[in-house]
Design a protein around this motif. Structure first.
Motif, short mmCIF file in Angstrom:
data_model
loop_
_atom_site.label_atom_id
_atom_site.label_comp_id
_atom_site.label_asym_id
_atom_site.label_seq_id
_atom_site.Cartn_x
_atom_site.Cartn_y
_atom_site.Cartn_z
N ALA A 160 0.81 -1.22 0.00
CA ALA A 160 0.00 0.00 0.00
C ALA A 160 0.84 1.27 0.00
O ALA A 160 0.33 2.35 -0.32
N CYS B 299 0.41 -6.17 -7.08
CA CYS B 299 -0.73 -7.01 -6.68
C CYS B 299 -0.87 -8.23 -7.56
O CYS B 299 -1.95 -8.56 -8.03
N ALA C 174 -7.99 -5.36 0.01
CA ALA C 174 -6.73 -5.04 -0.68
C ALA C 174 -6.82 -5.41 -2.15
O ALA C 174 -6.33 -4.67 -3.01
N SER D 290 0.53 -0.74 -7.88
CA SER D 290 0.74 -1.58 -6.72
C SER D 290 1.16 -2.98 -7.14
O SER D 290 0.65 -3.51 -8.12
N ALA E 57 -3.77 3.32 -2.09
CA ALA E 57 -4.27 2.49 -0.98
C ALA E 57 -3.61 2.86 0.36
O ALA E 57 -3.96 2.26 1.38
N THR F 34 0.94 4.41 -2.77
CA THR F 34 -0.14 4.14 -3.73
C THR F 34 -1.40 4.81 -3.21
O THR F 34 -1.44 5.34 -2.09
N TRP G 83 -6.13 3.79 2.93
CA TRP G 83 -6.89 2.61 3.32
C TRP G 83 -6.09 1.80 4.34
O TRP G 83 -6.63 1.41 5.38
N PHE G 84 -4.81 1.57 4.07
CA PHE G 84 -4.04 0.75 5.01
C PHE G 84 -3.82 1.50 6.32
O PHE G 84 -3.76 0.86 7.38
N TRP H 234 -8.38 -2.71 -4.08
CA TRP H 234 -7.44 -1.62 -4.34
C TRP H 234 -6.50 -1.99 -5.48
O TRP H 234 -6.17 -1.15 -6.31
N CYS H 235 -6.09 -3.24 -5.53
CA CYS H 235 -5.21 -3.69 -6.60
C CYS H 235 -5.91 -3.64 -7.95
O CYS H 235 -5.31 -3.27 -8.95
#
Length: 168
Positions: free
Chosen positions: A26, A166, A153, A164, A31, A29, A34-35, A156-157
């Motif tokens: 994350a 992913c 996750a 990311s 994300a 990025t 979020w993390f 998000w990827c």
């Protein structure tokens, strides 16, 4: 019993690795925010925080986080729930119980020392009371949350596949 304690330690270690990998993925990025929220939940949710700190204590060999010493479960013959009892002094005489047909040795989670405080075995997770504080129930709750976080996750990827790492 040693095998069960080893599995508990593995759960703590590998669960922590999932969070570590997600945190690395994350970084830098879309994300990241979020993390940050996931990390905050891990610090404030009683169960997730306990499991994180128990992993640290267990991994660094500071103290045991679970024990089978002087821990017994007594089957309720009337059909209700079993009762778990253990001696906090470690003296079998304090418990005066031996394994038998209705009494079995089980694993109990222990409070963990975090810096200058003691973190007790939690009784809630995600705002709900935990009625059954056995390692098995904690493992189920932890794995459910890990599955949810990994699914988030993956979303998000999917949104930012080029930003990311992913890959499957």
């Amino acid at each position: 019993m040693r095998e069960i304690l080893n599995h508990w330690s593995d759960l703590l270690t590998y669960g922590n690795r999932v969070f570590g990998k997600l945190e690395q993925g994350a970084k830098r990025t879309s994300a990241a925010d979020w993390f940050a929220a996931i990390k905050e939940e891990r610090q404030t949710d009683p169960l997730l925080n306990y499991l994180h700190e128990a992993r640290n204590v267990d991994d660094h060999g500071i103290a045991p986080v679970a024990s089978s010493d002087h821990v017994f479960q007594i089957a309720d013959l009337s059909g209700g729930q079993a009762v778990t009892m253990f001696s906090t002094t470690g003296r079998a005489a304090d418990l005066q119980m031996m394994p038998g047909p209705n009494v079995t040795r089980v694993i109990a989670l222990l409070p963990v020392k975090v810096r200058n405080a003691i973190l007790e075995v939690p009784n809630s997770h995600r705002g709900k009371s935990i009625a059954n504080s056995t390692p098995l129930n904690f493992a189920v709750l932890f794995l459910q949350r890990l599955e949810e976080v990994v699914a988030e996750a993956r979303q998000w990827c999917d949104l930012a596949a080029t930003q990311s790492p992913c890959s499957d």
